[in-house]
Scaffold this active site. Sequence first.
Site, short mmCIF file in Angstrom:
data_model
loop_
_atom_site.label_atom_id
_atom_site.label_comp_id
_atom_site.label_asym_id
_atom_site.label_seq_id
_atom_site.Cartn_x
_atom_site.Cartn_y
_atom_site.Cartn_z
N ASP A 102 17.60 59.03 -23.27
CA ASP A 102 18.04 58.91 -21.87
C ASP A 102 19.48 59.37 -21.66
O ASP A 102 19.88 59.65 -20.53
CB ASP A 102 17.93 57.45 -21.40
CG ASP A 102 16.50 56.94 -21.42
OD1 ASP A 102 15.59 57.75 -21.62
OD2 ASP A 102 16.30 55.72 -21.26
N MET B 211 11.09 61.40 -18.46
CA MET B 211 11.63 60.05 -18.72
C MET B 211 13.12 59.96 -18.38
O MET B 211 13.72 60.93 -17.94
CB MET B 211 11.41 59.68 -20.18
CG MET B 211 10.03 59.15 -20.50
SD MET B 211 9.96 58.63 -22.24
CE MET B 211 8.39 57.77 -22.26
O1 F6P Z 1 14.71 54.26 -23.27
C1 F6P Z 1 13.99 55.35 -23.70
C2 F6P Z 1 12.72 55.49 -22.93
O2 F6P Z 1 12.02 56.54 -23.53
C3 F6P Z 1 12.87 55.66 -21.41
O3 F6P Z 1 13.16 56.96 -21.03
C4 F6P Z 1 11.53 55.19 -20.91
O4 F6P Z 1 11.58 54.74 -19.58
C5 F6P Z 1 11.24 54.07 -21.84
O5 F6P Z 1 11.91 54.34 -23.05
C6 F6P Z 1 9.77 53.87 -22.11
O6 F6P Z 1 9.63 52.81 -22.95
P1 F6P Z 1 8.28 52.28 -23.55
O7 F6P Z 1 7.80 53.29 -24.54
O8 F6P Z 1 8.66 50.97 -24.19
O9 F6P Z 1 7.34 52.14 -22.40
#
Ligand code: F6P
Length: 420
Positions: free
Chosen positions: A144, A190
């Site tokens: 991010d 993301m």
């Molecule tokens: O924080 C990294 C990230 O890849 C974000 O971009 C995304 O919103 C989140 O993790 C998704 O997380 P998870 O795989 O726990 O749903």
Amino acid sequence: MKKGNVLVGQSGGPTAVINSSLAGVFKTAMDRGFHKVYGMRYGIQGFLDEQYVDLSDYIKNELDLELLKRTPSAFLGTCRFKLPAIHEDKEIYERIFELLQKMDIEVFVYIGGNDSMDTIKKLSDYAILTGATQRFIGCPKTIDNDLALTDHTPGYGSAAKYIGTSTKEIIRDCLGFSYKKKNVTIIEVMGRNAGWLTGATALSKGEDCDGPDMIYLPEVVFDVEKFTNQVERLLKKKDVVVVAVSEGIKNKEGTYICQLTAGSDSTDAFGHIQMTGTASYLANYIHEKLGCKTRAVEFSTLQRAASHLASRIDVNEAFMVGGAAIKAADEGTSGVMVVIDRLSDDPYQSSTGVYDVHRIANGEKFVPREWINKEGNYVTNEFISYVKPLIQGDYAPMLVDGLPRHLTMNATGYKDVYGK
Ligand code: F6P
């Protein structure tokens, strides 16, 4: 004086290069004469259940180290686990510090993002409170790129490279079908509330590609009607429209667009909702309103796991910050996170520093408004100049039978925890 042991964990969403930081921690700790490097299984959550491994059982030589650097996802397993405040649950801290004592841990390194830095902050605060001597260091990681005080985060460059490349490939695919047929493709990227990753779709623009028609970052309020009108206007001029949207775009009421769809009500320990479905919501909306063919593409986990397309700069910097974490601890520092300082763009050069983790934990760094155009639907050249150096070079996978080889604990990665 004989050195004790290092304990390292991985936490939060993984990246294509998170294991390169693990490799940097291991290599530097060994070079600096620490006795053992233990890895927490599934971060602090697994560690509380005494789940850990001796990394030397898995990294036996240079080849293993190189494979580890090329292995995506968290080699040790990861977690999204929020430690309670010290006054809320002293017992959990007593348990952690008892385990650290028992394992003769001198240095605790946590590779993670803003939520994970909360763990370093709380553990280092507890150590000060109780006079414990272990050092706690945060090692930055997140696709991010939203951590404060560091120029960028390891993991971002490789994800940006994948996003730029895939956007370019999607645009080519759309153009191939454009004969007398209009189509709109919406790409979802993301990044939660920060648009660093979505902006990277603009990297696709160059001599051989026009790039996306519009790019929407979460830093700017999103208006579904205005967006539909813009798409309609574009379709009058061209047959193929490709738009990139962040998973975190919100309307003026502050509602995430992905929340307008069914099925995105799950939240993690830090209260973050699972963001998914923005592109499909908009693709359906556009289809209904304008009647043209639409398609939604969600890069999803591919953008954080694409180690086959990792940036060399990123792999090397991830390794470097792992090493810098050990060095900082070895020099007596605690309660800090390693940061990357950009020294120059051309040639690109960087070095590491450290900052008090209290200034970083739980915060978010956004794309500056001046790096987004006035209309709020594209990034500026300053944005491109910032990200371009970070995607340079490659780190070729080691192919076995035509596919990249990864370093794993075992085929499923579960054996030592569940005994299967
Ligand atoms: O924080 C990294 C990230 O890849 C974000 O971009 C995304 O919103 C989140 O993790 C998704 O997380 P998870 O795989 O726990 O749903």
